[in-house]
Motif scaffolding. Structure first.
Motif, PDB file in Angstrom:
ATOM      1  N   ALA A  96       0.763  -1.196   0.103  1.00  0.00           N
ATOM      2  CA  ALA A  96       0.154  -0.195  -0.134  1.00  0.00           C
ATOM      3  C   ALA A  96       0.924   1.221  -0.072  1.00  0.00           C
ATOM      4  O   ALA A  96       0.563   2.316  -0.751  1.00  0.00           O
ATOM      5  CB  ALA A  96      -1.048   0.181   1.075  1.00  0.00           C
ATOM      6  N   ILE A  97       2.115   1.368   0.801  1.00  0.00           N
ATOM      7  CA  ILE A  97       2.762   2.257   0.703  1.00  0.00           C
ATOM      8  C   ILE A  97       3.570   2.627  -0.295  1.00  0.00           C
ATOM      9  O   ILE A  97       3.587   3.681  -1.022  1.00  0.00           O
ATOM     10  CB  ILE A  97       3.868   2.254   1.820  1.00  0.00           C
ATOM     11  N   LYS A  98       4.014   1.363  -0.980  1.00  0.00           N
ATOM     12  CA  LYS A  98       4.778   1.579  -2.311  1.00  0.00           C
ATOM     13  C   LYS A  98       3.765   2.170  -3.445  1.00  0.00           C
ATOM     14  O   LYS A  98       4.359   2.902  -4.273  1.00  0.00           O
ATOM     15  CB  LYS A  98       5.491   0.331  -2.882  1.00  0.00           C
ATOM     16  N   ARG A  99       2.539   1.681  -3.386  1.00  0.00           N
ATOM     17  CA  ARG A  99       1.524   2.050  -4.427  1.00  0.00           C
ATOM     18  C   ARG A  99       1.187   3.514  -4.454  1.00  0.00           C
ATOM     19  O   ARG A  99       1.052   4.300  -5.536  1.00  0.00           O
ATOM     20  CB  ARG A  99       0.326   1.206  -4.294  1.00  0.00           C
ATOM     21  N   THR A 100       0.996   4.175  -3.027  1.00  0.00           N
ATOM     22  CA  THR A 100       0.659   5.655  -2.918  1.00  0.00           C
ATOM     23  C   THR A 100       1.955   6.401  -3.376  1.00  0.00           C
ATOM     24  O   THR A 100       1.825   7.295  -3.896  1.00  0.00           O
ATOM     25  CB  THR A 100       0.528   5.711  -1.477  1.00  0.00           C
ATOM     26  N   ALA A 101       3.188   5.807  -3.097  1.00  0.00           N
ATOM     27  CA  ALA A 101       4.489   6.593  -3.505  1.00  0.00           C
ATOM     28  C   ALA A 101       4.641   6.583  -5.039  1.00  0.00           C
ATOM     29  O   ALA A 101       4.861   7.477  -5.816  1.00  0.00           O
ATOM     30  CB  ALA A 101       5.553   5.626  -3.105  1.00  0.00           C
ATOM     31  N   GLN A 102       4.151   5.667  -5.527  1.00  0.00           N
ATOM     32  CA  GLN A 102       4.108   5.442  -7.257  1.00  0.00           C
ATOM     33  C   GLN A 102       3.077   6.275  -7.822  1.00  0.00           C
ATOM     34  O   GLN A 102       3.191   6.983  -8.805  1.00  0.00           O
ATOM     35  CB  GLN A 102       3.820   3.959  -7.668  1.00  0.00           C
ATOM     36  N   GLN A 103       1.764   6.393  -7.321  1.00  0.00           N
ATOM     37  CA  GLN A 103       0.765   7.236  -7.652  1.00  0.00           C
ATOM     38  C   GLN A 103       1.323   8.632  -7.599  1.00  0.00           C
ATOM     39  O   GLN A 103       1.153   9.449  -8.554  1.00  0.00           O
ATOM     40  CB  GLN A 103      -0.529   7.094  -6.685  1.00  0.00           C
ATOM     41  N   LEU A 104       1.858   9.046  -6.599  1.00  0.00           N
ATOM     42  CA  LEU A 104       2.424  10.658  -6.188  1.00  0.00           C
ATOM     43  C   LEU A 104       3.423  10.737  -7.272  1.00  0.00           C
ATOM     44  O   LEU A 104       3.505  11.834  -7.868  1.00  0.00           O
ATOM     45  CB  LEU A 104       2.871  10.734  -4.801  1.00  0.00           C
ATOM     46  N   ASN A 105       4.317   9.875  -7.626  1.00  0.00           N
ATOM     47  CA  ASN A 105       5.529  10.027  -8.360  1.00  0.00           C
ATOM     48  C   ASN A 105       5.075  10.232  -9.772  1.00  0.00           C
ATOM     49  O   ASN A 105       5.673  10.939 -10.573  1.00  0.00           O
ATOM     50  CB  ASN A 105       6.753   9.061  -8.181  1.00  0.00           C
ATOM     51  N   GLU A 106       4.355   9.478 -10.089  1.00  0.00           N
ATOM     52  CA  GLU A 106       3.751   9.327 -11.515  1.00  0.00           C
ATOM     53  C   GLU A 106       2.477  10.250 -11.967  1.00  0.00           C
ATOM     54  O   GLU A 106       2.015  10.320 -12.996  1.00  0.00           O
ATOM     55  CB  GLU A 106       3.227   7.790 -12.170  1.00  0.00           C
ATOM     56  N   GLY A 107       2.064  10.806 -10.844  1.00  0.00           N
ATOM     57  CA  GLY A 107       0.966  11.678 -11.116  1.00  0.00           C
ATOM     58  C   GLY A 107      -0.418  11.031 -11.415  1.00  0.00           C
ATOM     59  O   GLY A 107      -1.012  11.406 -12.234  1.00  0.00           O
ATOM     60  N   GLU A 108      -0.503   9.853 -10.826  1.00  0.00           N
ATOM     61  CA  GLU A 108      -1.859   9.211 -11.054  1.00  0.00           C
ATOM     62  C   GLU A 108      -2.738   9.271  -9.676  1.00  0.00           C
ATOM     63  O   GLU A 108      -3.540   8.052  -9.501  1.00  0.00           O
ATOM     64  CB  GLU A 108      -1.477   7.689 -11.482  1.00  0.00           C
ATOM     65  N   CYS A 109      -2.753  10.157  -9.259  1.00  0.00           N
ATOM     66  CA  CYS A 109      -3.629  10.294  -7.932  1.00  0.00           C
ATOM     67  C   CYS A 109      -4.915  10.219  -8.321  1.00  0.00           C
ATOM     68  O   CYS A 109      -5.426  11.016  -9.421  1.00  0.00           O
ATOM     69  CB  CYS A 109      -3.118  11.582  -7.265  1.00  0.00           C
ATOM     70  N   CYS A 110      -5.779   9.977  -7.245  1.00  0.00           N
ATOM     71  CA  CYS A 110      -7.262  10.010  -7.400  1.00  0.00           C
ATOM     72  C   CYS A 110      -7.814  11.234  -6.306  1.00  0.00           C
ATOM     73  O   CYS A 110      -8.012  10.633  -5.168  1.00  0.00           O
ATOM     74  CB  CYS A 110      -7.872   8.852  -7.046  1.00  0.00           C
ATOM     75  N   PHE A 111      -7.969  12.318  -6.675  1.00  0.00           N
ATOM     76  CA  PHE A 111      -8.510  13.435  -5.684  1.00  0.00           C
ATOM     77  C   PHE A 111      -9.889  13.331  -5.386  1.00  0.00           C
ATOM     78  O   PHE A 111     -10.588  13.022  -6.488  1.00  0.00           O
ATOM     79  CB  PHE A 111      -8.027  14.567  -6.367  1.00  0.00           C
ATOM     80  N   SER A 112     -10.273  13.087  -4.259  1.00  0.00           N
ATOM     81  CA  SER A 112     -11.634  12.924  -3.843  1.00  0.00           C
ATOM     82  C   SER A 112     -12.045  13.635  -2.544  1.00  0.00           C
ATOM     83  O   SER A 112     -11.030  13.799  -1.611  1.00  0.00           O
ATOM     84  CB  SER A 112     -11.679  11.374  -3.797  1.00  0.00           C
ATOM     85  N   ALA A 113     -13.174  14.086  -2.505  1.00  0.00           N
ATOM     86  CA  ALA A 113     -13.580  14.769  -1.404  1.00  0.00           C
ATOM     87  C   ALA A 113     -14.710  13.879  -0.463  1.00  0.00           C
ATOM     88  O   ALA A 113     -15.537  13.080  -1.308  1.00  0.00           O
ATOM     89  CB  ALA A 113     -14.335  16.028  -1.514  1.00  0.00           C
ATOM     90  N   VAL A 114     -14.698  13.714   0.708  1.00  0.00           N
ATOM     91  CA  VAL A 114     -15.356  12.757   1.524  1.00  0.00           C
ATOM     92  C   VAL A 114     -16.601  13.524   2.517  1.00  0.00           C
ATOM     93  O   VAL A 114     -16.246  14.567   3.082  1.00  0.00           O
ATOM     94  CB  VAL A 114     -14.948  11.927   2.523  1.00  0.00           C
ATOM     95  N   SER A 115     -17.768  13.157   2.182  1.00  0.00           N
ATOM     96  CA  SER A 115     -18.929  14.081   2.865  1.00  0.00           C
ATOM     97  C   SER A 115     -19.975  12.925   3.611  1.00  0.00           C
ATOM     98  O   SER A 115     -19.953  11.730   3.169  1.00  0.00           O
ATOM     99  CB  SER A 115     -19.653  14.507   1.992  1.00  0.00           C
ATOM    100  N   ASP A 116     -20.550  13.115   4.645  1.00  0.00           N
ATOM    101  CA  ASP A 116     -21.434  12.427   5.413  1.00  0.00           C
ATOM    102  C   ASP A 116     -22.730  12.378   4.733  1.00  0.00           C
ATOM    103  O   ASP A 116     -22.991  13.027   3.518  1.00  0.00           O
ATOM    104  CB  ASP A 116     -21.530  12.686   6.868  1.00  0.00           C
ATOM    105  N   LYS A 117     -23.733  11.448   5.109  1.00  0.00           N
ATOM    106  CA  LYS A 117     -24.874  11.463   4.492  1.00  0.00           C
ATOM    107  C   LYS A 117     -25.752  12.618   4.674  1.00  0.00           C
ATOM    108  O   LYS A 117     -26.862  12.703   4.000  1.00  0.00           O
ATOM    109  CB  LYS A 117     -25.835  10.182   5.231  1.00  0.00           C
ATOM    110  N   GLU A 118     -25.312  13.571   5.335  1.00  0.00           N
ATOM    111  CA  GLU A 118     -26.118  14.865   5.478  1.00  0.00           C
ATOM    112  C   GLU A 118     -25.672  15.902   4.609  1.00  0.00           C
ATOM    113  O   GLU A 118     -25.950  17.007   4.401  1.00  0.00           O
ATOM    114  CB  GLU A 118     -26.146  15.493   6.793  1.00  0.00           C
ATOM    115  N   GLY A 119     -24.570  15.338   3.984  1.00  0.00           N
ATOM    116  CA  GLY A 119     -23.660  16.488   2.948  1.00  0.00           C
ATOM    117  C   GLY A 119     -22.719  17.232   3.491  1.00  0.00           C
ATOM    118  O   GLY A 119     -22.292  18.026   2.745  1.00  0.00           O
ATOM    119  N   GLN A 120     -22.446  16.899   4.648  1.00  0.00           N
ATOM    120  CA  GLN A 120     -21.321  17.757   5.451  1.00  0.00           C
ATOM    121  C   GLN A 120     -19.884  17.296   5.212  1.00  0.00           C
ATOM    122  O   GLN A 120     -20.120  16.011   5.014  1.00  0.00           O
ATOM    123  CB  GLN A 120     -21.546  17.783   6.701  1.00  0.00           C
ATOM    124  N   LEU A 121     -18.975  18.158   4.358  1.00  0.00           N
ATOM    125  CA  LEU A 121     -17.682  17.622   3.983  1.00  0.00           C
ATOM    126  C   LEU A 121     -16.927  17.376   5.226  1.00  0.00           C
ATOM    127  O   LEU A 121     -16.817  18.329   5.981  1.00  0.00           O
ATOM    128  CB  LEU A 121     -17.228  18.761   3.169  1.00  0.00           C
TER     129      LEU A 121
END
Length: 584
Positions: free
Chosen positions: A236-261
């Motif tokens: 998991a650590i190696k995969r995250t490092a690879q995503q950062l170095n190669e610019g393959e990130c998945c940017f996401s925002a998380v909110s609850d079921k009430e819509g609060q970020l």
């Protein structure tokens, strides 16, 4: 929040498009925020830097903000030092939460010098510092003296020193052997907390995600992890490092079921399961723009509407108490027939009753078995006066029953209206929406009319959506606009929708005489559900009919209508679908 050193590394990679660009404008919209407009080969870009403790960040922004008429002193200093300067480099020391922006500028003597902006994104210790070519502090957006920090002062003229840092690993470059060795050295604890002590620049949400993957959702301790779990953690650590170095990130925002970020990340998060909603966004800058603008907007709206929320809650509680008391009085009126019976029996048996009697024991000739009934009498009254007393009580109960039923019905309608205003207020997205709701409450007499003569701003038009079939769908922002939309603007052939038995906005499909497809009606029903108090439910019933069947009862409050010839659709409120159909 997850604006850690790793996320800042992703931001730094995005900011590389600014290198080579020249500074055009510098603004300071608030005390701890700076916007630098930079002209690049790809066009103009705006670099946003915030040193606010709750929202510190640096990224490219596309949002427009209002600037003060008189620029603050720090803004004037930046303009003097960086005016027309060229951005030549962006640096980050490992995964520390500091970005150094190097500008090539011309000083007062005409010499070319390098001026550095140190963007320190460190929570309450965040700062923006101007550093000259000699490595000394010119000034900072927040000065730090000895009373604030004895470890590191930030004052004009002092030598700039980097923020204190612990000896931790950079997971982008650390080997597996180094990682395992450091994990064995830390004191036994929960694995996610141990990872934070081992690695620099990682947030709790990233550490928990690695732990979640390693243990497949099972709680792990740092001193017991071994074998397959350790292999999964290293992967998991190696995969995250690879995503950062190669610019393959998945940017996401998380909110609850009430819509609060709640949080954001540069990797896909699985740790929350179905408890949270995830919204993926193309770039780090767009994610930060979205996350903080939405959070700040919701916070500002809630703060500005706080007095209205309190007013509506108090009015609703007061109306509920009054209606409950009226229901109790109405239940007491159920004895009215008993009072009439007593009056009839006394009138029929006056010859058997004398003045001064306290009780009359009489046969109830209305009942076939003729049971005896004890009737209390007033010893001061004659039999005729006692009979008249019970008749009067009967008449009072009949009148009270009628009046109370009317008052209870009005009370229930008032609570429905207040609920609808509360629902509209909870979904208000701008200052104008709040002003219009305040005006509506003033028109209904809930707010006293002030002495000011200033005209309120013009109301915004209904919220517009476009179905995938190309039909325009309009949504009212408040009760007054609901009435205008449904009763004045709508054509007879348009399709009208509203959530069943719960408060919500009126929704209108503009058909232009055509029959809307089932897909459009379904999408309009989803939009109606999203713009209602049932927006967080699993399934919401939505009634729909032609607009010609919608009428307003005489004297009804704003937003109150009756309708016939309707059908009902059951839909799931899909906020992402509604947002994708909204006309920007």
């Amino acid at each position: 929040m997850a604006l850690d050193g790793a996320f800042l590394y992703a931001v730094k990679n995005e900011l590389s498009v600014l290198i080579g660009g020249r500074v055009e404008k510098i603004h300071q919209p608030s005390r701890e925020e700076i916007i630098i407009s930079i002209r690049t080969r790809q066009g103009g870009k705006k670099l946003f830097i915030s040193a606010n403790a709750g929202s510190a960040r640096v990224h490219i922004t596309e949002l427009s903000v209002d600037n003060p008429q008189t620029p603050p002193m720090f803004c004037m200093l930046l303009r003097k030092r960086l005016g027309s300067g060229k951005l030549i480099d962006i640096r980050q020391d490992g995964l520390e939460r500091v970005l150094y922006l190097d500008f090539e500028c011309v000083n007062e003597l005409g010499d070319i010098v390098t001026v550095t902006l140190a963007c320190e994104i460190m929570g309450r210790c965040s700062n923006l510092i101007i550093i000259n070519e000699e490595g000394r502090v010119v000034d900072s957006i927040k000065r730090v003296d000895e009373e604030m920090s004895r470890e590191r002062m930030v004052l004009p003229g002092m030598k700039y020193t980097i923020p204190p840092r612990d000896d931790r690993l950079n997971f982008l470059s650390a080997t597996q052997e180094e990682i395992v060795s450091r994990l064995r050295e830390v004191n036994p604890s929960e694995l996610s907390k141990a990872l934070i002590r081992v690695f620099e620049g990682i947030s709790p949400v990233l550490a928990r995600e690695w732990t979640f993957f390693a243990g497949r959702g099972v709680h792990l301790e740092s001193d017991t992890i071994d074998g397959d779990q350790l292999d999964r953690l290293l992967f998991a650590i190696k995969r995250t490092a690879q995503q950062l170095n190669e610019g393959e990130c998945c940017f996401s925002a998380v909110s609850d079921k009430e819509g609060q970020l709640k949080d954001f990340s540069f990797i896909r998060l699985s740790q929350f399961g179905t408890l949270m909603y995830t919204k993926e966004i193309p770039t780090a800058s767009q994610l930060l723009d979205y996350f903080y603008s939405e959070r700040d907007r919701a916070s500002r709206t809630k703060q500005r509407a706080n007095d209205l929320f309190k007013l509506i809650i108090n009015l609703t509680e007061r109306t509920a108490r009054r209606t409950a008391n009226q229901r109790e009085e109405l239940s007491a009126c159920a004895e009215k027939e008993q009072h009439k019976l007593y009056g009839d029996l006394i009138s029929a048996n006056m010859y058997r009753i004398k003045k001064g009697d306290s009780v009359a024991v009489l046969e109830n000739f209305y009942d076939e078995s003729c049971p005896t009934i004890e009737i209390k009498l007033d010893v001061r009254k004659t039999p005729s006066q006692n009979a008249q007393y019970y008749y009067n009580e009967y008449k009072k109960s009949v009148t009270a029953e009628k009046k109370l039923a009317e008052q209870i019905e009005k009370g229930e309608e008032e609570m429905q209206y207040l609920d609808s205003v509360f629902d509209s207020l909870s979904r208000a997205s701008s200052e104008n929406d709040i002003i219009q709701l305040r005006l509506e409450l003033r028109q209904q007499g809930y707010i006293k009319t002030g002495g000011g003569k200033a005209k309120p701003p013009k109301a915004l038009p209904p919220v517009e959506y476009k179905s995938t079939d190309g039909f325009t769908i309009l949504v009212g922002r408040n009760n007054n606009q609901n009435d205008q939309l449904s009763l004045k603007f709508a054509e007879k052939s348009d399709m009208w929708l509203h959530t069943q038995l719960i408060t919500g906005s009126h929704v209108l499909i503009l058909t232009e005489g055509a029959e809307p497809p089932e897909k459009t009606i379904e999408q309009a029903a989803v939009i109606a559900a999203v713009n209602s108090s049932g927006c967080n439910s699993n399934l919401v019933p939505v009634d729909y009919c032609l607009a010609k069947f919608v009428k307003k009862p005489s004297g009804a409050k704003p937003g109150k209508v009756i309708f016939t010839n309707y059908k009902t659709a059951f839909v799931r409120p899909d906020k992402e679908l509604a947002e994708s159909l909204k006309v920007k």
